[in-house]
Structures are given as C-alpha cells and as structure tokens.
Design a protein around this motif. Structure first.
Motif, short mmCIF file in Angstrom:
data_model
loop_
_atom_site.label_atom_id
_atom_site.label_comp_id
_atom_site.label_asym_id
_atom_site.label_seq_id
_atom_site.Cartn_x
_atom_site.Cartn_y
_atom_site.Cartn_z
N ALA A 33 11.30 -8.57 -10.37
CA ALA A 33 10.70 -7.46 -11.09
C ALA A 33 9.60 -6.81 -10.27
CB ALA A 33 10.15 -7.94 -12.43
N ALA A 34 8.81 -7.64 -9.57
CA ALA A 34 7.73 -7.11 -8.73
C ALA A 34 8.28 -6.27 -7.58
CB ALA A 34 6.88 -8.25 -8.19
N ILE A 35 9.36 -6.76 -6.97
CA ILE A 35 9.98 -6.01 -5.88
C ILE A 35 10.53 -4.69 -6.38
CG2 ILE A 35 11.90 -6.02 -4.25
CD1 ILE A 35 9.60 -7.71 -3.37
N THR A 36 11.18 -4.72 -7.57
CA THR A 36 11.73 -3.50 -8.14
C THR A 36 10.63 -2.48 -8.39
OG1 THR A 36 13.51 -4.74 -9.19
CG2 THR A 36 13.07 -2.54 -10.05
N ALA A 37 9.49 -2.96 -8.95
CA ALA A 37 8.36 -2.08 -9.19
C ALA A 37 7.83 -1.49 -7.89
CB ALA A 37 7.25 -2.84 -9.92
N PHE A 38 7.83 -2.31 -6.84
CA PHE A 38 7.36 -1.85 -5.53
C PHE A 38 8.26 -0.75 -4.99
CE2 PHE A 38 7.67 -2.36 -0.86
CZ PHE A 38 6.42 -1.84 -0.56
N THR B 283 0.08 -3.38 6.04
CA THR B 283 -1.23 -4.02 5.96
C THR B 283 -1.14 -5.21 5.03
OG1 THR B 283 -1.99 -2.66 4.09
CG2 THR B 283 -2.44 -1.82 6.31
N VAL B 284 -1.95 -6.21 5.29
CA VAL B 284 -2.13 -7.34 4.39
C VAL B 284 -3.63 -7.52 4.19
CG1 VAL B 284 -1.77 -9.81 3.99
CG2 VAL B 284 -0.02 -8.47 5.19
N SER B 285 -4.07 -7.46 2.94
CA SER B 285 -5.51 -7.50 2.64
C SER B 285 -6.27 -6.43 3.41
CB SER B 285 -6.08 -8.89 2.95
OG SER B 285 -5.51 -9.87 2.10
N GLY B 286 -5.62 -5.28 3.60
CA GLY B 286 -6.24 -4.16 4.30
C GLY B 286 -6.22 -4.27 5.81
N ILE B 287 -5.67 -5.34 6.36
CA ILE B 287 -5.63 -5.55 7.80
C ILE B 287 -4.32 -5.00 8.37
CG2 ILE B 287 -5.68 -7.27 9.65
CD1 ILE B 287 -7.14 -9.13 7.63
N PRO B 288 -4.36 -4.07 9.32
CA PRO B 288 -3.13 -3.53 9.89
C PRO B 288 -2.32 -4.63 10.59
CG PRO B 288 -5.01 -2.16 10.45
CD PRO B 288 -5.57 -3.42 9.86
N THR B 289 -1.02 -4.57 10.39
CA THR B 289 -0.13 -5.53 11.04
C THR B 289 1.26 -4.92 11.14
OG1 THR B 289 0.67 -7.82 10.99
CG2 THR B 289 0.51 -6.69 8.87
N PHE C 55 5.09 1.44 3.50
CA PHE C 55 5.69 2.73 3.19
C PHE C 55 4.70 3.65 2.47
CE2 PHE C 55 9.84 0.18 2.73
CZ PHE C 55 10.12 0.32 4.07
N GLY C 56 3.40 3.49 2.74
CA GLY C 56 2.41 4.34 2.11
C GLY C 56 2.04 3.95 0.70
N ALA C 57 2.54 2.80 0.22
CA ALA C 57 2.25 2.33 -1.13
C ALA C 57 1.51 1.00 -1.07
CB ALA C 57 3.54 2.17 -1.93
N GLU C 58 0.69 0.74 -2.08
CA GLU C 58 -0.03 -0.52 -2.18
C GLU C 58 0.56 -1.33 -3.33
OE1 GLU C 58 -2.42 -1.48 -0.09
OE2 GLU C 58 -2.40 0.41 1.03
N THR C 59 0.77 -2.62 -3.11
CA THR C 59 1.30 -3.49 -4.15
C THR C 59 0.84 -4.91 -3.88
OG1 THR C 59 3.32 -4.09 -5.36
CG2 THR C 59 3.47 -4.00 -2.94
N THR C 60 1.27 -5.84 -4.73
CA THR C 60 0.94 -7.26 -4.57
C THR C 60 2.24 -8.05 -4.48
OG1 THR C 60 -1.12 -7.03 -5.82
CG2 THR C 60 -0.23 -9.25 -5.57
N PHE C 61 2.34 -8.88 -3.46
CA PHE C 61 3.50 -9.74 -3.29
C PHE C 61 3.19 -11.14 -3.83
CE2 PHE C 61 6.24 -7.85 0.38
CZ PHE C 61 6.31 -6.65 -0.31
N ASP C 62 4.11 -11.69 -4.60
CA ASP C 62 4.01 -13.06 -5.08
C ASP C 62 5.19 -13.87 -4.56
OD1 ASP C 62 1.65 -12.75 -6.63
OD2 ASP C 62 2.82 -11.70 -8.16
N GLN C 63 5.08 -15.19 -4.65
CA GLN C 63 6.15 -16.09 -4.21
C GLN C 63 6.55 -15.82 -2.77
OE1 GLN C 63 7.29 -18.62 -6.28
NE2 GLN C 63 5.67 -17.92 -7.65
#
Length: 299
Positions: free
Chosen positions: A3-8, A40-46, A99-107
């Motif tokens: 569901a989280a991936i779909t929302a992303f 980015t992860v936690s605002g850090i470019p990668t 892709f220019g969007a901010e979200t949260t990844f779980d699992q």
C-alpha cells in the motif's frame, strides 16, 4: 508495504507534469550495466539502483555507516542471493526522496551493496501499479497509467508474474530450447543460468572463460561462453554471452534478492537475463498483468 509503494507511485505520478497518465521521461545513468537514479535518504543525496530482480527495497549498510544513520529495526529476514544466503535486518521509517517526491519507506532490508555512494536498491515493488517504460539506449524511463495504454494489444513476448514470488519472467529461446528467465535490471551480465542446464545445452567447453563474480552474500567463480543466436521477443540476437557457475561452485537463480521460505509455484526459472541483452531495447512492462513489449528506439 504494498500500500505504501502504491501511494508513493501515485505521489510520483502527480508530482510530475503528466499528459493522459504519462509522466515526463526521467533520465538515469548506466553504471556497469546498472540503472542508477538520483535519490535522497534523510535528506542526504545518494544514488538508487533499479533492480527488477529484487523482491524488496534495500538500503546500503555502508551508506548508513558513512552518515551515522539508524532506523527502527522491525525484525530479521533471511535473504537469498544468487550465490548464498544471509540473515539481515528489516528497517522502517526511512525518509526517501525519489522522482521529485518525498515519502517514507517501511520494511526495507539492510544489505551490503558495495560503495557507500549507492544508498538504495529499488526492487520489484516499484514496478507494480503502473506500466513502466525503460529506454535503455536513451537512458531514460517513465511511468504510464493503465488507462492511458492498452499494452495487451501490443505485447510481443511471453511474460508472466511468477506465482509466490512476484518476479517478472520472460520466455526466450536459446539453442532451440525455450526457457524462462527473470528479467533482472540489476544483472549487468547477459544471461546467467545454472550449470546443469548449461551442460544439457552443450555449453560446457574447455575453452570457456572463468572469472569471479560477486552476489548479494558471497563470491563464486562463473564460467562463460557465447551462443550463436537467442530469440528475445521478435528479435534474434547473435553472439550472446551466457554465464553459469563453474564446476565446484553453487548458484541459486530463483531470483537475485529474495526472502527465503516463500513457496514458489508456476513456471520453472532457468536463470536471469540482464543488461548485455536489455541494453538494445525499449521495454514497456506491466509486471502485475504479465504484459510486455520489446521495441527499438526508432519504432
């Protein structure tokens, strides 16, 4: 997680100017055959590696160590790589920009992915929910909503969503033999199969080259040769590189990165197909519906 991936994906679709459900083309880099996207992860470019042969998303433990990052540990997972398996942490609450969007990844799985500059590995979940087009020669990709494209009318290669694992399988013909291979954008080689199949196909020869190869969990030696022709959809490719585990080395090619203990039914998986074949084509794929079109850039 699904569901989280779909929302992303929905967030991505509406964060980019779209016409009729099609995003703008997003450019990527090719590094040793791997598709690499800015993130980015936690605002850090990668950088994020796009790997359709992975069942999950992963974060590089070297990246976490470099930037002193820690996330919520929500359990353990036994990861099966091509050359062995290992127990890894599952992490949640990763702030990700992509892709220019901010979200949260779980699992998300903590995994050794090499140099710390490679922060993320994006697996098969990213491909679900929409149609994805990857233009290898043009080094670009985009997402298309299903209501904007009737892909079933244009499919030109047999493709299935492997039951129990969700892995994308395509059928190819090598040396007159039809086999099912995992479409693996994380595989920088051409075709990788298991040694018994190579023996059945008469590919084990004294003059074959042998080299080291690194998988998710350990290093082995692989043997390589070339076949005169391989049929990939409507295209016939010549002089294709085929690799398999050298004698005395074990290899497991159900998929490149997976959770062990999952029952897998359906088509018999014979190996992986990667960059050395895919680099010529524009791939249009709907993993969930098992539909795919293989084309050339000027089509």
């Amino acid at each position: 997680m699904k569901a989280a991936i779909t929302a992303f994906i929905v967030t991505v679709m509406f964060s980019v100017t779209a016409t009729a459900g099609v995003t703008k083309w997003l450019e990527f880099e090719l590094r040793r055959g791997h598709i690499v996207l800015p993130a980015t992860v936690s605002g850090i470019p990668t950088h994020a590696i796009l790997d359709s042969g992975a069942q999950f998303n992963a974060i590089n433990t070297a990246f976490m160590g470099k930037h002193n990052l820690s996330f919520n540990r929500v359990g353990k997972i036994r990861v099966q790589g091509a050359f062995g398996e290992a127990v890894q942490d599952k992490l949640s609450g990763l702030p990700v920009g992509l892709f220019g969007a901010e979200t949260t990844f779980d699992q998300v799985v903590g995994l050794a992915l090499g140099h710390h500059s490679k922060g993320l590995l994006l697996g098969a979940p990213l491909f679900y929910g929409n149609i994805m087009q990857i233009d290898y020669p043009g080094k670009r990709l985009r997402l298309v909503t299903r209501d904007a494209m009737a892909l079933n009318e244009f499919t030109n290669i047999r493709m299935v969503d492997q039951k129990g694992s969700g892995m994308p399988l395509v059928q190819v013909t090598i040396e007159g033999k039809n086999i099912w291979l995992i479409l693996d954008t994380g595989n920088s080689a051409g075709v990788v199969i298991e040694r018994p199949l190579a023996q059945d196909m008469g590919l084990i020869k004294q003059e074959n080259g042998i080299a080291g190869a690194r998988g998710a969990t350990k290093r082995i030696h692989v043997e390589s040769t070339r076949v005169e022709e391989m049929q990939f959809g409507p295209f016939t490719l010549e002089n294709v590189l085929i690799s398999f585990n050298a004698e005395g080395n074990s290899i497991r090619l159900k998929n490149q990165y997976s959770q062990t203990g999952t029952r897998i039914n359906g088509k018999r998986v014979s190996g992986l197909i990667g960059f050395d074949v895919l680099k010529h084509f524009v791939l249009t794929m709907d993993y969930a519906r098992g539909q795919m079109h293989v084309g050339l850039p000027d089509e």
